[in-house]
Design a protein around this motif. Sequence first.
Motif, PDB file in Angstrom:
ATOM      1  N   UNK A   1      -5.488   4.520  -0.377  1.00 41.13           N
ATOM      2  CA  UNK A   1      -5.108   3.345  -1.177  1.00 41.13           C
ATOM      3  C   UNK A   1      -3.771   3.669  -1.979  1.00 41.13           C
ATOM      4  N   UNK A   2      -3.521   4.971  -2.185  1.00 40.86           N
ATOM      5  CA  UNK A   2      -2.284   5.304  -2.636  1.00 40.86           C
ATOM      6  C   UNK A   2      -1.232   6.147  -2.193  1.00 40.86           C
ATOM      7  N   UNK A   3      -1.634   7.119  -1.073  1.00 43.44           N
ATOM      8  CA  UNK A   3      -0.705   7.729  -0.479  1.00 43.44           C
ATOM      9  C   UNK A   3       0.570   7.053   0.364  1.00 43.44           C
ATOM     10  N   UNK A   4       0.082   5.715   0.578  1.00 41.92           N
ATOM     11  CA  UNK A   4       1.221   4.912   1.228  1.00 41.92           C
ATOM     12  C   UNK A   4       2.217   4.644  -0.059  1.00 41.92           C
ATOM     13  N   UNK A   5       1.851   4.188  -1.204  1.00 38.92           N
ATOM     14  CA  UNK A   5       2.621   4.027  -2.092  1.00 38.92           C
ATOM     15  C   UNK A   5       3.706   5.338  -2.425  1.00 38.92           C
ATOM     16  N   UNK A   6       3.008   6.480  -2.738  1.00 40.88           N
ATOM     17  CA  UNK A   6       3.482   7.803  -2.911  1.00 40.88           C
ATOM     18  C   UNK A   6       4.687   7.862  -1.749  1.00 40.88           C
ATOM     19  N   UNK A   7       4.380   7.721  -0.634  1.00 41.58           N
ATOM     20  CA  UNK A   7       5.068   7.826   0.639  1.00 41.58           C
ATOM     21  C   UNK A   7       6.426   7.105   0.704  1.00 41.58           C
ATOM     22  N   UNK A   8       6.248   6.023   0.293  1.00 43.88           N
ATOM     23  CA  UNK A   8       7.324   5.071   0.116  1.00 43.88           C
ATOM     24  C   UNK A   8       8.177   5.310  -0.765  1.00 43.88           C
ATOM     25  N   UNK A   9       7.797   5.838  -2.041  1.00 39.95           N
ATOM     26  CA  UNK A   9       8.753   6.520  -3.101  1.00 39.95           C
ATOM     27  C   UNK A   9       9.312   7.635  -2.738  1.00 39.95           C
ATOM     28  N   UNK A  10       8.691   8.638  -1.881  1.00 38.96           N
ATOM     29  CA  UNK A  10       9.177   9.889  -1.173  1.00 38.96           C
ATOM     30  C   UNK A  10      10.291   9.526  -0.047  1.00 38.96           C
TER      31      UNK A  10
ATOM     32  N   UNK B   1       4.403  -2.322  -4.093  1.00 41.97           N
ATOM     33  CA  UNK B   1       3.364  -2.476  -5.098  1.00 41.97           C
ATOM     34  C   UNK B   1       2.852  -3.907  -5.265  1.00 41.97           C
ATOM     35  N   UNK B   2       4.107  -4.653  -5.384  1.00 42.58           N
ATOM     36  CA  UNK B   2       3.780  -6.085  -5.753  1.00 42.58           C
ATOM     37  C   UNK B   2       2.742  -6.623  -4.767  1.00 42.58           C
ATOM     38  N   UNK B   3       3.154  -6.621  -3.439  1.00 41.76           N
ATOM     39  CA  UNK B   3       2.189  -7.062  -2.376  1.00 41.76           C
ATOM     40  C   UNK B   3       0.880  -6.416  -2.621  1.00 41.76           C
ATOM     41  N   UNK B   4       0.521  -5.273  -2.907  1.00 43.48           N
ATOM     42  CA  UNK B   4      -0.513  -4.755  -3.109  1.00 43.48           C
ATOM     43  C   UNK B   4      -1.407  -5.503  -4.295  1.00 43.48           C
ATOM     44  N   UNK B   5      -0.689  -5.567  -5.376  1.00 47.58           N
ATOM     45  CA  UNK B   5      -1.191  -6.081  -6.423  1.00 47.58           C
ATOM     46  C   UNK B   5      -1.594  -7.503  -6.249  1.00 47.58           C
TER      47      UNK B   5
ATOM     48  N   UNK C   1       0.132   0.283   8.785  1.00 47.36           N
ATOM     49  CA  UNK C   1      -0.614   1.460   8.695  1.00 47.36           C
ATOM     50  C   UNK C   1      -2.155   1.236   8.110  1.00 47.36           C
ATOM     51  N   UNK C   2      -1.944   0.658   6.810  1.00 44.63           N
ATOM     52  CA  UNK C   2      -3.098   0.202   6.108  1.00 44.63           C
ATOM     53  C   UNK C   2      -4.013  -0.747   6.891  1.00 44.63           C
ATOM     54  N   UNK C   3      -3.544  -1.889   7.452  1.00 42.02           N
ATOM     55  CA  UNK C   3      -4.315  -2.581   8.425  1.00 42.02           C
ATOM     56  C   UNK C   3      -4.927  -1.936   9.614  1.00 42.02           C
ATOM     57  N   UNK C   4      -4.335  -1.261  10.165  1.00 40.39           N
ATOM     58  CA  UNK C   4      -4.704  -0.554  11.367  1.00 40.39           C
ATOM     59  C   UNK C   4      -6.037   0.205  11.180  1.00 40.39           C
ATOM     60  N   UNK C   5      -5.770   1.175  10.086  1.00 44.57           N
ATOM     61  CA  UNK C   5      -6.719   2.102   9.824  1.00 44.57           C
ATOM     62  C   UNK C   5      -7.814   1.596   9.141  1.00 44.57           C
TER      63      UNK C   5
END
Length: 489
Positions: free
Chosen positions: A240-249, A260-264, A400-404
Amino acid sequence: MNRQDHIVHGFKATLVARAIYMVSSALLMFLLARYLLDPDGYGTLYWVIGVLAIVQLVADLGFGKSAARYFSEYSEKAPGQIPHLIRTTITVKIVAITLVVYMLLLFHEQIAIGLGDPTAAPFLVAGVLYVTVFSFSTFTQIAFQGFNQLVYSAIVQAISGVGRLVFAVGFVLLGLGALGAFFGYIVGYIISAVVGLTVLYYKFYTQYEPASTYEDGLSRRLLEYSVPLTATRSANVVDKQIDTVLVGVFLTPTAVAFYTLGKQISDFVLAPAESLGFTISPNFGEQKATGQLDRARQIYETSLTHTMLLYIPATAGLVIIAEPLVTMVFGNDYAGAVPVLQILAAFIVLQAITNLTSDSLDYLGRARARAIAKGGTAAANFGLNLVLIPTIGVIGAAIATVATHSVYVAVNLYIVHSELSLRLRRLGRSMGVICGITGVMALAVLLVTPLVSSPLMLIGAIAVGTLTWGVLAVVSGLVDPQDVRSAMT
């Protein structure tokens, strides 16, 4: 109170609390995004929360979930062991939290630099408090779930939501910016943790007469069962969180804000399914212990059908109205969140099934199998994010979130079927009817969406879809108006 009435009562309490929590979260999201923070500040705030969610794993492990499983079991067969279980769980949590926050305090600057954002260092220092209070707030909610006393879980959750809203907005208005909003989160969780621990002590710890001896091997089993739950929780949080972290990286704080807005928004839509899953899951453990698997199957099948009746049409409508919804509510600065939200609509359906299923598997004793599935799909999600985010941007994280998660849901359903022998043909017919209802409803929304030019007209488009859905749900026989009236009273 019979089993069905108990479930309905718990669901109502959980849903009301979840509604308070989600409405307060939605209002906080709206105020921060629309008026109080710019996209960079908004993205930084939730990027740090994503990083701390991963740090939180070591502080929490699987102790809370494991304890809830044994609270559920021993409150029936050996109540005298409950005080011993509570004491063991809290002691282990304190040790784990102490180690984690010490390391975080020691290496916060290195972590911030290593993740590519040195300005996040003050957030990580404050994260010492965040990790501690969030851990105990969530633990008490899970513990009350184990005792099947969902009203108390509901109260703690509602308090945390309202507390976050009041203090986050207040601190930002005082000029403290995104860091002030973060401290508002901390204060909200402090209040809910204090309330939760107080209720746990006076309502459960002191009310059970402790057995003269701690059952031999019980503490060992408590810790052993936490191992697969730790693996599942770790995989779930990473997922749930690694995608947000990696988007920031890889990208920018603004890109994090869009994602984040889409996920919220997705989380807001998922509130009813999460409430239902949280409510029914303890009953599976109790019914397996008494050999009533037919009853467990009936509860699961009914819950799954009604959940899909709500979520498949709702997400179809969300895809259609995503653009006016985002731009009218949050402003044109967040238009980049529209494609993210449209892709995550598929995730909402998948996560609704997960919310209904995952906790139930833990109470059925299938935590290890779920942990293996979650670990595999979390690793795949991480790998896909590494490939897709740098190449196609923020929508790559959503894909990636939807596929996995599709794979994870399929495995969960297979495990549930192996335990409860689901009536697949009957479920298939119901899903076919639901897809037909969705098609008609989507057509009605598509016809009125081009006319939407104001928030009032957007509400009108949603009302058209809702009315169409309601009529078809009743005509198809999937919803009995009498049952709805009974549930509301």
